[in-house]
Design an enzyme around this catalytic site. Structure first.
Site, mmCIF file in Angstrom:
data_model
loop_
_atom_site.group_PDB
_atom_site.id
_atom_site.type_symbol
_atom_site.label_atom_id
_atom_site.label_comp_id
_atom_site.label_asym_id
_atom_site.label_seq_id
_atom_site.Cartn_x
_atom_site.Cartn_y
_atom_site.Cartn_z
ATOM 1 N N HIS A 77 -8.908 4.280 -33.372
ATOM 2 C CA HIS A 77 -8.796 4.780 -31.993
ATOM 3 C C HIS A 77 -10.163 5.038 -31.354
ATOM 4 O O HIS A 77 -10.363 6.025 -30.651
ATOM 5 C CB HIS A 77 -7.905 6.029 -31.928
ATOM 6 C CG HIS A 77 -6.471 5.686 -32.190
ATOM 7 N ND1 HIS A 77 -5.933 5.746 -33.452
ATOM 8 C CD2 HIS A 77 -5.491 5.254 -31.378
ATOM 9 C CE1 HIS A 77 -4.666 5.376 -33.398
ATOM 10 N NE2 HIS A 77 -4.374 5.051 -32.152
ATOM 11 N N HIS A 113 -10.961 -5.287 -24.902
ATOM 12 C CA HIS A 113 -9.593 -5.438 -25.400
ATOM 13 C C HIS A 113 -9.510 -4.783 -26.771
ATOM 14 O O HIS A 113 -10.509 -4.320 -27.311
ATOM 15 C CB HIS A 113 -9.197 -6.924 -25.470
ATOM 16 C CG HIS A 113 -9.995 -7.717 -26.440
ATOM 17 N ND1 HIS A 113 -11.276 -8.159 -26.186
ATOM 18 C CD2 HIS A 113 -9.699 -8.133 -27.690
ATOM 19 C CE1 HIS A 113 -11.735 -8.832 -27.226
ATOM 20 N NE2 HIS A 113 -10.786 -8.829 -28.170
ATOM 21 N N HIS A 148 -12.811 -3.299 -28.370
ATOM 22 C CA HIS A 148 -14.138 -3.902 -28.482
ATOM 23 C C HIS A 148 -14.259 -5.031 -27.462
ATOM 24 O O HIS A 148 -13.309 -5.391 -26.778
ATOM 25 C CB HIS A 148 -14.385 -4.427 -29.903
ATOM 26 C CG HIS A 148 -13.708 -5.728 -30.200
ATOM 27 N ND1 HIS A 148 -14.357 -6.810 -30.743
ATOM 28 C CD2 HIS A 148 -12.432 -6.149 -30.007
ATOM 29 C CE1 HIS A 148 -13.505 -7.821 -30.894
ATOM 30 N NE2 HIS A 148 -12.334 -7.442 -30.452
ATOM 31 N N GLU A 192 -7.791 -9.402 -37.730
ATOM 32 C CA GLU A 192 -7.740 -9.057 -36.308
ATOM 33 C C GLU A 192 -6.319 -9.188 -35.771
ATOM 34 O O GLU A 192 -5.884 -8.420 -34.933
ATOM 35 C CB GLU A 192 -8.669 -10.004 -35.552
ATOM 36 C CG GLU A 192 -9.450 -9.347 -34.481
ATOM 37 C CD GLU A 192 -10.447 -10.301 -33.854
ATOM 38 O OE1 GLU A 192 -11.593 -9.866 -33.709
ATOM 39 O OE2 GLU A 192 -10.094 -11.437 -33.503
ATOM 40 N N CYS A 196 -19.873 -12.026 -21.648
ATOM 41 C CA CYS A 196 -19.270 -10.870 -22.286
ATOM 42 C C CYS A 196 -17.759 -10.935 -22.096
ATOM 43 O O CYS A 196 -17.282 -11.109 -20.975
ATOM 44 C CB CYS A 196 -19.836 -9.593 -21.654
ATOM 45 S SG CYS A 196 -19.145 -8.083 -22.282
ATOM 46 N N HIS A 208 -7.400 -4.402 -30.843
ATOM 47 C CA HIS A 208 -6.648 -5.012 -31.940
ATOM 48 C C HIS A 208 -6.111 -3.915 -32.850
ATOM 49 O O HIS A 208 -6.674 -2.819 -32.926
ATOM 50 C CB HIS A 208 -7.550 -5.915 -32.799
ATOM 51 C CG HIS A 208 -8.103 -7.091 -32.081
ATOM 52 N ND1 HIS A 208 -7.370 -8.228 -31.838
ATOM 53 C CD2 HIS A 208 -9.329 -7.312 -31.554
ATOM 54 C CE1 HIS A 208 -8.128 -9.107 -31.197
ATOM 55 N NE2 HIS A 208 -9.319 -8.575 -31.004
#
Length: 154
Positions: free
Chosen positions: A63, A24, A12, A141, A20, A26
């Site tokens: 994914h 990356h 995201h 996260e 912006c 998580h």
């Protein structure tokens, strides 16, 4: 309920007005808490069923590249099997199958918790789980960085 199977890995980026973040990812962990009245068996709700609901929604996010559809600074186009995401002078192009467009303004842990809470609330309402008074969803996260969203039901 907090188990190893309530997790998803996703990419995201966040939009902060005119800025912006870089794309990356998580490895998210999800927890679900219910509060309510006990039924005749002594349950608030069957955790096996709740686990199936939560796992289903986590798997849908897993994914994927998560894109917020309700952000005024982002434009999303479908183009010949690809999803094109535009933010000012940035252009991301992803295979359509690798993207999940979410009805949220940003892909923060807080809004992901809200999104999952709404999904689970709908599941519980469809099951007519009338004894549940509150649902709380946490989205972690990274270790120690968890956002919670709580909503009353009924």
């Amino acid at each position: 309920m907090e188990k190893d199977y309530l997790k998803f890995s996703a990419a995201h980026f966040l939009v902060f007005g005119e800025k912006c973040e870089r794309l990356h990812g998580h490895n998210y962990a999800v927890s679900v808490d219910l509060e309510g009245d006990l039924d005749g068996i002594g349950y608030i709700f069957d955790f096996i069923v709740l686990k199936e609901f939560a796992e289903h929604h986590c798997n849908a996010l897993d994914h994927k590249t998560l894109i917020p559809s309700k952000n005024q600074h982002i434009k999303i186009n479908d183009n010949d099997g690809n999803t094109e995401v535009l933010f000012r002078d940035k252009k991301f192009v992803f295979p359509e199958s690798d993207v999940l467009i979410l009805p949220i303004p940003n892909c923060t842990a807080e809004l992901l918790a809200h999104y999952l809470c709404q999904k689970l609330k709908d599941d519980l309402e469809n099951m007519k789980a009338v004894n549940i008074g509150l649902i709380r969803v946490g989205v972690e996260e990274s270790p120690g960085q968890t956002a919670y969203y709580t909503e009353e039901i009924g």
